[in-house]
Design an enzyme around this catalytic site. Structure first.
Site, PDB file in Angstrom:
ATOM      1  CB  CYS A   1      25.688 -23.925 -11.023  1.00  0.00           C
ATOM      2  SG  CYS A   1      25.152 -25.639 -11.046  1.00  0.00           S
TER       3      CYS A   1
ATOM      4  CG  ASP B   1       5.792  -5.610 -24.174  1.00  0.00           C
ATOM      5  OD1 ASP B   1       5.872  -5.290 -22.975  1.00  0.00           O
ATOM      6  OD2 ASP B   1       5.941  -6.762 -24.584  1.00  0.00           O
TER       7      ASP B   1
ATOM      8  CD  GLU C   1      20.887 -18.322 -10.711  1.00  0.00           C
ATOM      9  OE1 GLU C   1      21.665 -17.997  -9.793  1.00  0.00           O
ATOM     10  OE2 GLU C   1      21.096 -19.309 -11.452  1.00  0.00           O
TER      11      GLU C   1
ATOM     12  CG  HIS D   1      21.388 -22.162  -9.336  1.00  0.00           C
ATOM     13  ND1 HIS D   1      21.763 -21.809 -10.606  1.00  0.00           N
ATOM     14  CD2 HIS D   1      21.627 -23.492  -9.223  1.00  0.00           C
ATOM     15  CE1 HIS D   1      22.214 -22.880 -11.248  1.00  0.00           C
ATOM     16  NE2 HIS D   1      22.133 -23.911 -10.428  1.00  0.00           N
TER      17      HIS D   1
ATOM     18  N   GLY E   1      -2.854  -2.455 -27.433  1.00  0.00           N
ATOM     19  CA  GLY E   1      -3.569  -2.430 -26.150  1.00  0.00           C
ATOM     20  C   GLY E   1      -2.731  -3.063 -25.047  1.00  0.00           C
ATOM     21  N   GLY E   2      -1.639  -3.729 -25.428  1.00  0.00           N
ATOM     22  CA  GLY E   2      -0.786  -4.384 -24.440  1.00  0.00           C
ATOM     23  C   GLY E   2       0.260  -3.434 -23.864  1.00  0.00           C
TER      24      GLY E   2
END
Ligand code: XMP
Length: 511
Positions: free
Chosen positions: A80, A226, A170, A168, A223-224
């Site tokens: 682009c 990550d 992506e 694009h 608790g998540g």
């Protein structure tokens, strides 16, 4: 071991992160850098991609970095704005488009016999998003593809491994985008597909061992996904020298503290659960301003965490579950040189306060990669598939002032909603869901009695990163059953509404 790397130069496009993710999906490591900050060791990259930009190459403040170290030396794909950059500054012509070029288009011409378009055929759908168009190709430019409205939709420069596309690849709507990136990176640039979750785990564990030696590390589990994946990696690397702390702030989901703590113990983690509910709820009593609530929760968290961390002797490091989108230096929308770094809003202030060295094993990963890394370590799929949940928890879902009774009501409502999403197989189709307790009472009738009770709002959204979101079209029967169950079972609630606002202009949370 050094991975093959791809450099993505960011000119401020909203899609830059998507490019990096698509490249990673090909098991190739990619890094994003601002267009004006080329890395020193440029020849360690096997290919370079130039992103799009909201700015026109024709404008006075067009972004115009010196790419002489790259062009002709490293395979280059210009997308682009990148394509227009190549045309405009190398003897071609870029002008304002006469027709609107936004949305889906189809390739009406593809030059035969080009590796770049291998396995991609005429008619292939591509995603356009530009208001300038390339009227004349630059010196050495050779046309590779066109759409009905855009003649110069793809070209290459003869004698150089340089390719350019107006569309694009992506964006998912470019149906052969994956194939095109594959053709460029693997066939043309010869990049090795050596970036896999397994290789990431092996190398990270080795690096952590080297970096941390016999040092002790403390990590706050939430608790998540990550923090849990970060903990597993560190656990593999340093075992009992990792000390995890899981704080119950009294604002978690129903039974979450006990359930998740149990799960962590089952994973072999050295984890200590601290029930500090009373401390948080007392500090929040009577507070209704959302930012004030956030600040109080942040402050009390630091106090509780710091107290606990100090009980562990000789701790040297604080581990955090920071991920790549938190640290990418972003080019501002106007393309100005003022790059900003997003802060990690979950644990702001903690590292400075504690004066520990910081270790962030997930700093190079996108969220979906964190999940794949977790899966490759055989972590529980339910833990890895958990919806995001805000650090301040239910405090920012109870609008207005906060009491223990309101927390109890909302935990009950939320549990019914989430359990029903799971039993209707809808949980994994939703990015995030929860309930809000509204600061209004409304009139109802139950049996022969008039009631005057609380109203709750249910919210379920689709999103990829929480930056934008759409409400989910949940089946009416599901909403009907869930609403009945909430009103029948949760004392104090007589009305349920469903939030049908998108972000923007609304946000995901109500506070
Ligand atoms: P909004 O409401 O801004 O939320 O659309 C976007 C995402 O961020 C989460 N969120 C927070 N997470 N601390 C957090 O850790 C916060 O103060 C906070 N506020 C919002 C929200 O749940 C959603 O995933």
């Amino acid at each position: 071991m050094q991975h093959n790397k791809v450099l993505i130069l960011d000119f401020g496009s909203q899609y830059t992160q998507l490019i990096a993710r698509r490249v990673r999906e090909l098991n190739i490591y990619s890094e994003i850098r601002p267009y004006n900050k080329l890395p020193d060791n440029i020849d360690s990259y096997k290919a370079v991609v130039l992103s799009g930009s909201p700015i026109s190459v024709r404008s006075e403040d067009a972004l115009h970095p010196d790419l002489s170290e790259i062009r002709g030396k490293i395979p280059l794909l210009a997308v682009c704005y990148g394509a227009q950059y190549l045309a405009h500054f190398s003897g071609g012509e870029v002008a304002e488009s006469s027709t609107r070029e936004y949305g889906r288009a189809n390739l009406t011409y593809i030059k035969e016999g080009e590796d770049f378009f291998e396995n991609i055929h005429e008619g292939s759908q591509v995603w356009m998003s530009h208001s300038d168009t390339i009227r004349a190709l630059p010196e050495g430019g050779k046309l590779l593809a066109s759409t009905e409205d855009v003649e110069n939709a793809a070209f290459k420069i003869e004698g150089e491994p340089t390719y350019a596309i107006q569309f694009h690849p992506e964006v998912y709507h470019s149906t052969d985008g994956h194939q095109l990136l594959h053709n460029f990176l693997i066939k043309i640039a010869g990049v090795n597909q050596d970036w896999t979750p397994q290789s990431f785990v092996e190398e990270t564990v080795e690096n952590l061992q080297e970096k941390l030696g016999n040092d002790r590390v403390v990590l706050g589990l939430s608790g998540g996904v990550d923090s849990s994946v970060a903990a597993m990696l560190l656990h593999k690397a340093i075992g009992k020298n990792l000390f995890c702390i899981f704080v119950n702030n009294g604002l978690l989901r129903k039974n979450e503290f006990e359930d998740v703590l149990h799960q962590y113990e089952g994973m072999g983690l050295n984890v200590k659960g601290i029930d500090a509910s009373a401390r948080f709820l007392d500090a929040l009593a009577g507070k209704s301003d959302p930012e004030e609530k956030r600040k109080i929760i942040g402050r009390v968290f630091i106090e509780v965490f710091d107290d606990e961390a100090h009980r562990i002797k000789n701790v040297k490091w604080l581990a955090q579950g920071t991920i790549y989108p938190d640290v990418i230096e972003s080019v501002s929308a106007t393309g100005g040189p003022s790059a900003t770094i997003k802060s990690h809003h979950n644990v702001g202030g903690l590292p400075d306060f504690m004066k520990l060295k910081v270790v962030e094993p997930l700093k190079s990963l996108f969220k979906d990669e964190v999940r794949r890394v977790g899966a490759s370590m055989n972590m529980d799929s339910q833990l890895l598939g958990r919806h995001p949940f805000p650090g301040p928890g239910l405090a920012i879902r109870i609008l207005g002032d906060l009491t223990r009774e309101k927390v109890r009501i909302l935990q009950e409502v939320d549990a019914i909603f989430i359990n029903n999403l799971k039993s209707w197989n809808l949980y994994d189709k939703v990015w995030q869901a929860g309930a809000m307790l509204l600061p209004v009472n409304s009139v109802g009738v139950m049996g022969d009695e008039r009631t005057y009770e609380k109203c709750v709002a249910l919210r379920a959204v689709e999103s990829t990163d929480g930056m934008t979101a759409d409400w989910v079209n949940l089946p009416y029967e599901f909403l009907q059953k869930t609403s009945n169950e909430i009103i029948n079972k949760v004392k104090g609630v007589n009305r349920v509404v469903y939030d049908i606002s998108s972000k923007p202009p609304a946000t995901i949370e109500w506070e």
